[in-house]
Write a protein that holds these residues in place. Structure first.
Motif, mmCIF file in Angstrom:
data_model
loop_
_atom_site.group_PDB
_atom_site.id
_atom_site.type_symbol
_atom_site.label_atom_id
_atom_site.label_comp_id
_atom_site.label_asym_id
_atom_site.label_seq_id
_atom_site.Cartn_x
_atom_site.Cartn_y
_atom_site.Cartn_z
ATOM 1 N N ASP A 152 0.854 -1.182 0.000
ATOM 2 C CA ASP A 152 0.000 0.000 0.000
ATOM 3 C C ASP A 152 0.894 1.238 0.000
ATOM 4 O O ASP A 152 1.728 1.412 0.900
ATOM 5 N N PRO B 172 -8.286 9.224 0.591
ATOM 6 C CA PRO B 172 -8.745 8.697 1.884
ATOM 7 C C PRO B 172 -7.547 8.258 2.724
ATOM 8 O O PRO B 172 -6.442 8.082 2.209
ATOM 9 N N PHE B 173 -7.777 8.097 4.001
ATOM 10 C CA PHE B 173 -6.809 7.496 4.926
ATOM 11 C C PHE B 173 -5.532 8.333 5.097
ATOM 12 O O PHE B 173 -4.446 7.799 5.266
ATOM 13 N N PHE C 41 -13.261 5.271 -4.855
ATOM 14 C CA PHE C 41 -12.006 4.582 -4.553
ATOM 15 C C PHE C 41 -12.148 3.630 -3.366
ATOM 16 O O PHE C 41 -11.745 2.469 -3.429
ATOM 17 N N LYS C 42 -12.723 4.109 -2.264
ATOM 18 C CA LYS C 42 -12.805 3.286 -1.060
ATOM 19 C C LYS C 42 -13.630 2.025 -1.298
ATOM 20 O O LYS C 42 -13.279 0.939 -0.850
ATOM 21 N N ARG C 43 -14.741 2.179 -2.020
ATOM 22 C CA ARG C 43 -15.615 1.024 -2.270
ATOM 23 C C ARG C 43 -14.940 0.017 -3.185
ATOM 24 O O ARG C 43 -15.026 -1.205 -2.967
ATOM 25 N N LYS D 290 -11.795 -0.509 -3.475
ATOM 26 C CA LYS D 290 -10.761 -1.192 -2.691
ATOM 27 C C LYS D 290 -11.368 -2.308 -1.852
ATOM 28 O O LYS D 290 -10.795 -3.390 -1.728
ATOM 29 N N GLN D 291 -12.552 -2.051 -1.285
ATOM 30 C CA GLN D 291 -13.217 -3.043 -0.435
ATOM 31 C C GLN D 291 -13.662 -4.289 -1.207
ATOM 32 O O GLN D 291 -13.745 -5.373 -0.636
#
Length: 244
Positions: free
Chosen positions: A99, A120-121, A226-228, A230-231
């Motif tokens: 990552d 994010p993050f 992006f977050k979704r 990645k999940q």
């Protein structure tokens, strides 16, 4: 623009375009593999050039579409970067599952860090950095406007740059403001995983490889960010460093 020209010139094998999907957040082009890029639009309406190519993209080769990366129309350039990424053969053995932001966090303790683009993050980076700046074309609360790069980039030990800067052609200007010895990372699924970028001062490439195209297309088509994505596990995030 020299960066994009060099990337295009490094691609020696063309391929027919099998499929194109232009979602709200992500653009995908499938040729040798499935290539991704962030969807960027000038406004809510398609440009005249976009209208001309609608319905014809799968009649072209990937390298023909890749040439759109030179366009000042960012929606065309998004297509171009996705096509470039569909042609680049990523060697999984030389691009381990790392990552990019975690790598920056591990090396960033006590350093001045600038991030170009709101990812994010980012809280974890802010906690370890001596100074931390997020520079955004459309700033959110706590971000700094684009022109702040002139002040903060020359002070930064680590610079994390959104690969969308290849789409809007701002990457060369950003690199020109960085310290020579700063560690510079290009981050995001738009990132072309090609060593050509090392010749222009990038030290770390952190991009993506699609592992489940059908699942990815389901979520892209329904507007996932992006977050979704990645999940879902449909994309593997990989990193390549200049010095191995």
């Amino acid at each position: 623009m020299d960066i994009l020209k060099s990337i295009l010139e490094s691609i020696h094998e063309d391929a027919p375009v099998k499929e194109v999907l232009r979602g709200m957040h992500w653009t995908a082009v499938v040729s040798r593999r499935c290539g991704l890029a962030s969807t960027m639009l000038i406004d809510s309406c398609s440009s005249e050039m976009n209208d001309e190519i609608t319905g014809t993209l799968t009649d072209k080769t990937a390298l023909e579409i890749a040439g759109f990366c030179m366009s000042d129309d960012v929606s065309m350039a998004s297509l171009g970067l996705a096509a470039i990424n569909s042609l680049i053969n990523v060697d999984a053995q030389t691009c381990p599952d790392v990552d990019g932001l975690k790598l920056v966090r591990d090396m960033g303790e006590g350093k001045n860090i600038t991030v170009i683009g709101h990812f994010p993050f980012l809280d974890a980076l802010a906690r370890v950095a001596r100074s931390f700046w997020v520079i955004e074309k459309h700033p959110r609360p706590g971000d700094y406007p684009e022109e702040s790069g002139r002040d903060y980039l020359p002070q930064s030990d680590i610079v994390v740059i959104s690969s969308t800067t290849l789409i809007n052609h701002t990457l060369p200007g950003i690199l020109s403001l960085c310290k020579k010895d700063a560690v510079k990372m290009l981050l995001g699924p738009t990132t072309p995983m090609t060593p050509v970028l090392f010749d222009y001062g990038i030290d770390i490439l952190s991009g993506s490889v699609v592992t489940d195209q059908a699942l990815l297309f389901k979520y892209i088509g329904q507007g996932a960010g992006f977050k979704r994505i990645k999940q879902t596990g449909s994309v593997r995030f990989v990193t390549l460093t200049k010095n191995g």
